[in-house]
Write a protein that holds these residues in place. Sequence first.
Motif, PDB file in Angstrom:
ATOM      1  N   LYS A  19      23.768 -36.026  76.847  1.00 12.88           N
ATOM      2  CA  LYS A  19      24.984 -36.406  77.311  1.00 12.88           C
ATOM      3  C   LYS A  19      25.275 -37.731  77.604  1.00 12.88           C
ATOM      4  CE  LYS A  19      25.726 -32.573  80.672  1.00 12.88           C
ATOM      5  NZ  LYS A  19      25.922 -32.252  82.316  1.00 12.88           N
ATOM      6  N   ALA A  20      24.223 -38.690  77.996  1.00 11.26           N
ATOM      7  CA  ALA A  20      24.366 -39.952  77.894  1.00 11.26           C
ATOM      8  C   ALA A  20      24.890 -40.624  76.329  1.00 11.26           C
ATOM      9  CB  ALA A  20      23.000 -40.652  78.162  1.00 11.26           C
ATOM     10  N   ILE A  21      24.276 -40.118  75.511  1.00  8.82           N
ATOM     11  CA  ILE A  21      24.447 -40.439  74.000  1.00  8.82           C
ATOM     12  C   ILE A  21      26.106 -40.150  73.700  1.00  8.82           C
ATOM     13  CG2 ILE A  21      24.508 -40.148  71.527  1.00  8.82           C
ATOM     14  CD1 ILE A  21      21.336 -40.106  72.232  1.00  8.82           C
ATOM     15  N   SER A  22      26.466 -38.795  74.143  1.00  6.75           N
ATOM     16  CA  SER A  22      27.923 -38.428  73.760  1.00  6.75           C
ATOM     17  C   SER A  22      28.963 -38.897  74.961  1.00  6.75           C
ATOM     18  CB  SER A  22      28.043 -37.027  73.768  1.00  6.75           C
ATOM     19  OG  SER A  22      27.669 -36.174  74.834  1.00  6.75           O
ATOM     20  N   GLN A  23      28.727 -39.332  75.996  1.00  7.87           N
ATOM     21  CA  GLN A  23      29.706 -39.705  76.929  1.00  7.87           C
ATOM     22  C   GLN A  23      30.520 -40.815  76.389  1.00  7.87           C
ATOM     23  OE1 GLN A  23      27.739 -40.438  80.597  1.00  7.87           O
ATOM     24  NE2 GLN A  23      27.726 -42.683  80.413  1.00  7.87           N
ATOM     25  N   ASN A  25      33.372 -43.980  77.734  1.00 12.35           N
ATOM     26  CA  ASN A  25      33.737 -44.763  78.803  1.00 12.35           C
ATOM     27  C   ASN A  25      34.893 -44.255  79.479  1.00 12.35           C
ATOM     28  OD1 ASN A  25      32.182 -46.785  78.116  1.00 12.35           O
ATOM     29  ND2 ASN A  25      33.407 -47.826  76.793  1.00 12.35           N
ATOM     30  N   TYR A  26      34.816 -44.299  80.831  1.00 15.15           N
ATOM     31  CA  TYR A  26      35.962 -43.789  81.874  1.00 15.15           C
ATOM     32  C   TYR A  26      37.347 -44.260  81.611  1.00 15.15           C
ATOM     33  CZ  TYR A  26      38.204 -42.766  86.194  1.00 15.15           C
ATOM     34  OH  TYR A  26      39.327 -42.162  87.042  1.00 15.15           O
ATOM     35  N   GLY A  27      37.497 -45.696  81.282  1.00 11.33           N
ATOM     36  CA  GLY A  27      38.658 -46.400  81.130  1.00 11.33           C
ATOM     37  C   GLY A  27      39.202 -46.148  79.585  1.00 11.33           C
ATOM     38  N   GLY A  28      38.504 -45.736  78.741  1.00 10.43           N
ATOM     39  CA  GLY A  28      38.835 -45.636  77.409  1.00 10.43           C
ATOM     40  C   GLY A  28      37.928 -46.629  76.759  1.00 10.43           C
ATOM     41  N   GLU A  29      38.436 -47.031  75.568  1.00  8.96           N
ATOM     42  CA  GLU A  29      37.514 -47.897  74.749  1.00  8.96           C
ATOM     43  C   GLU A  29      37.641 -49.395  75.370  1.00  8.96           C
ATOM     44  OE1 GLU A  29      34.728 -48.423  71.901  1.00  8.96           O
ATOM     45  OE2 GLU A  29      35.890 -46.493  72.328  1.00  8.96           O
ATOM     46  N   VAL A  30      36.633 -50.170  75.437  1.00  9.78           N
ATOM     47  CA  VAL A  30      36.582 -51.384  75.678  1.00  9.78           C
ATOM     48  C   VAL A  30      37.117 -52.252  74.626  1.00  9.78           C
ATOM     49  CG1 VAL A  30      35.200 -53.155  76.768  1.00  9.78           C
ATOM     50  CG2 VAL A  30      34.955 -50.809  77.446  1.00  9.78           C
ATOM     51  N   LYS A  31      38.028 -53.405  74.894  1.00 14.59           N
ATOM     52  CA  LYS A  31      38.610 -54.305  73.838  1.00 14.59           C
ATOM     53  C   LYS A  31      37.827 -55.393  73.949  1.00 14.59           C
ATOM     54  CE  LYS A  31      42.954 -52.060  73.758  1.00 14.59           C
ATOM     55  NZ  LYS A  31      44.414 -52.177  73.979  1.00 14.59           N
TER      56      LYS A  31
END
Length: 82
Positions: A19-23, A25-31
């Motif tokens: 689960k940790a590997i496949s989760q 980011n909550y807000g989407g991809e970090v730029k």
Amino acid sequence: MGEDKEKRTLTYLERLKQKAISQENYGGEVKAEEAKMEVRDCPECGAGRAFRRGLTACAYCGFKFMNTRLTDGVHIKKENNS
């Protein structure tokens, strides 16, 4: 024997790792972007100040960056309302 390993259920710890590997980011991809700082120098005395919206006067020499005039409103009066 090879079939037994495929049918084996995952342990709780193994499921947590998956689960940790496949989760995501909550807000989407970090730029990734470079750090920046907006600074405005006073043309009168040269003092540097971090730029903020609404910065009207230099704190050091009193030079006015913009002239604002208050008018009577519903809840705000011409006098200082602080």
